[in-house]
Design a protein around this motif. Structure first.
Motif, PDB file in Angstrom:
ATOM      1  N   GLY A 175       0.797  -1.223   0.000  1.00 29.26           N
ATOM      2  CA  GLY A 175       0.000   0.000   0.000  1.00 29.26           C
ATOM      3  C   GLY A 175       0.830   1.274   0.000  1.00 29.26           C
ATOM      4  O   GLY A 175       0.319   2.346   0.326  1.00 29.26           O
ATOM      5  N   LEU A 176       2.090   1.181  -0.379  1.00 30.22           N
ATOM      6  CA  LEU A 176       2.955   2.361  -0.376  1.00 30.22           C
ATOM      7  C   LEU A 176       2.657   3.249  -1.577  1.00 30.22           C
ATOM      8  O   LEU A 176       2.143   2.801  -2.599  1.00 30.22           O
ATOM      9  CB  LEU A 176       4.427   1.940  -0.412  1.00 30.22           C
ATOM     10  N   ARG A 177       2.999   4.510  -1.438  1.00 28.00           N
ATOM     11  CA  ARG A 177       2.902   5.433  -2.564  1.00 28.00           C
ATOM     12  C   ARG A 177       3.989   5.092  -3.585  1.00 28.00           C
ATOM     13  O   ARG A 177       4.983   4.446  -3.272  1.00 28.00           O
ATOM     14  CB  ARG A 177       3.054   6.881  -2.087  1.00 28.00           C
ATOM     15  N   LEU A 178       3.795   5.578  -4.797  1.00 28.23           N
ATOM     16  CA  LEU A 178       4.723   5.254  -5.881  1.00 28.23           C
ATOM     17  C   LEU A 178       6.154   5.650  -5.528  1.00 28.23           C
ATOM     18  O   LEU A 178       7.081   4.842  -5.670  1.00 28.23           O
ATOM     19  CB  LEU A 178       4.276   5.965  -7.163  1.00 28.23           C
ATOM     20  N   THR A 179       6.356   6.872  -5.070  1.00 25.72           N
ATOM     21  CA  THR A 179       7.713   7.318  -4.756  1.00 25.72           C
ATOM     22  C   THR A 179       8.310   6.512  -3.602  1.00 25.72           C
ATOM     23  O   THR A 179       9.522   6.307  -3.547  1.00 25.72           O
ATOM     24  CB  THR A 179       7.728   8.812  -4.393  1.00 25.72           C
TER      25      THR A 179
END
Length: 221
Positions: A66-70
C-alpha cells in the motif's frame, strides 16, 4: 483557478503581512471522485501481464504494502526487517516528511527475497535501469502498470496509485479496522505498542499475493 487564489492569499497575508481575513479569495471545490478498484481476479491478470520480472515484482510490492509510488521507488534493502517479531518495512521521509513502519506480509517478503536473489541490489531494491546508484523513476512504473492493464484487458481508469486504493479496500473487506489501516497507510508510528498491534493483526488479514498473480518466492533467505 485555485492555484492563483492560493498565490494571492500567500502574497497578501505572508509577503505583505496584511490581514488576510479582509482579503478573502474563495476557492473552487475540487470534484470528488471515487477510485475504480480492481478485483482480486483483475489483480492476478495484471501481475501475469507484467512485461518482465522487475515490473511484476514492483507491482506486487506496491499492492502488497500500500505504499505510494515514490515510496516504493525509494525502498532500500536496509528498510526490510524480516525478523519474526518485527516483519515490517521502514518508510523514510514519506508524505509530510515523516518516517513510518508498515506491516510486511509473508507473501511480500517472498517477492522481495526472490527479487533480491535475482539482482543482488546493494542499496535500492528497484534501481534506475542505467545507474544502480540511483532509485528508479516513477514514470517507468506508471508505464509498467498501464502496459500490463492493456495486455490484461483491464479498462478501469487510474494509474498505479490504484494499487494503493486496492490495498486499503481489500484489507477493509478482510476485517481490518479503519484506524489501524489509516496508521499503516498515512500516519507515522507513534509508539512500539501500535506496531505490535499491527503485527498481531497482519497474519489474519494479509493480502494473499499467491492468489493474485501466481506463486510467489517462498524460499528462506
Amino acid at each position: 483557478m485555485n492555484q492563483y487564489g492560493c498565490a494571492y492569499r500567500f502574497f497578501y497575508g505572508k509577503v505583505l503581512g496584511l490581514d488576510d481575513s479582509a482579503f478573502y479569495v474563495p476557492l473552487a471545490k475540487a470534484p470528488q471522485k471515487l477510485p475504480e478498484i480492481l478485483s482480486r481476479e483483475e489483480l492476478g491478470m495484471l501481475f501475469e501481464a507484467a512485461g518482465h520480472d522487475k515490473a511484476r515484482a514492483f507491482l506486487k510490492v506496491a499492492y502488497g504494502t500500500g505504499l505510494r509510488l515514490t515510496e516504493v521507488c525509494h525502498l532500500q534493502v536496509r528498510d526490510i526487517d524480516s525478523h519474526a517479531d518485527r516483519m515490517c518495512l521502514r518508510v523514510e521521509q514519506g508524505k509530510g516528511a515523516k518516517d513510518r513502519y508498515v506491516p510486511l506480509s509473508e507473501d511480500v517478503l517472498g517477492v522481495l527475497r526472490g527479487w533480491w536473489r535475482q539482482t543482488r541490489p546493494e542499496r535500492w531494491l528497484f534501481s534506475a535501469p542505467r545507474d544502480a546508484r540511483q532509485a528508479m523513476d516513477g514514470l517507468n512504473a506508471q508505464r509498467w502498470y498501464r502496459s500490463a492493464c492493456l495486455r490484461a484487458g483491464i479498462t478501469k481508469h487510474g494509474g498505479i496509485h490504484t494499487l494503493r486504493h486496492c490495498y486499503a479496500t481489500h484489507l477493509l473487506e478482510a476485517g481490518v479496522d479503519l484506524y489501524s489501516l489509516q496508521q499503516w497507510a498515512v500516519s507515522s508510528i507513534q509508539c512500539v505498542s501500535q506496531l505490535q498491534t499491527r503485527q498481531r493483526m497482519m497474519p489474519n488479514h494479509s493480502l494473499n499475493l499467491t492468489l493474485c498473480g501466481g506463486p510467489c518466492y517462498t524460499d528462506d533467505a
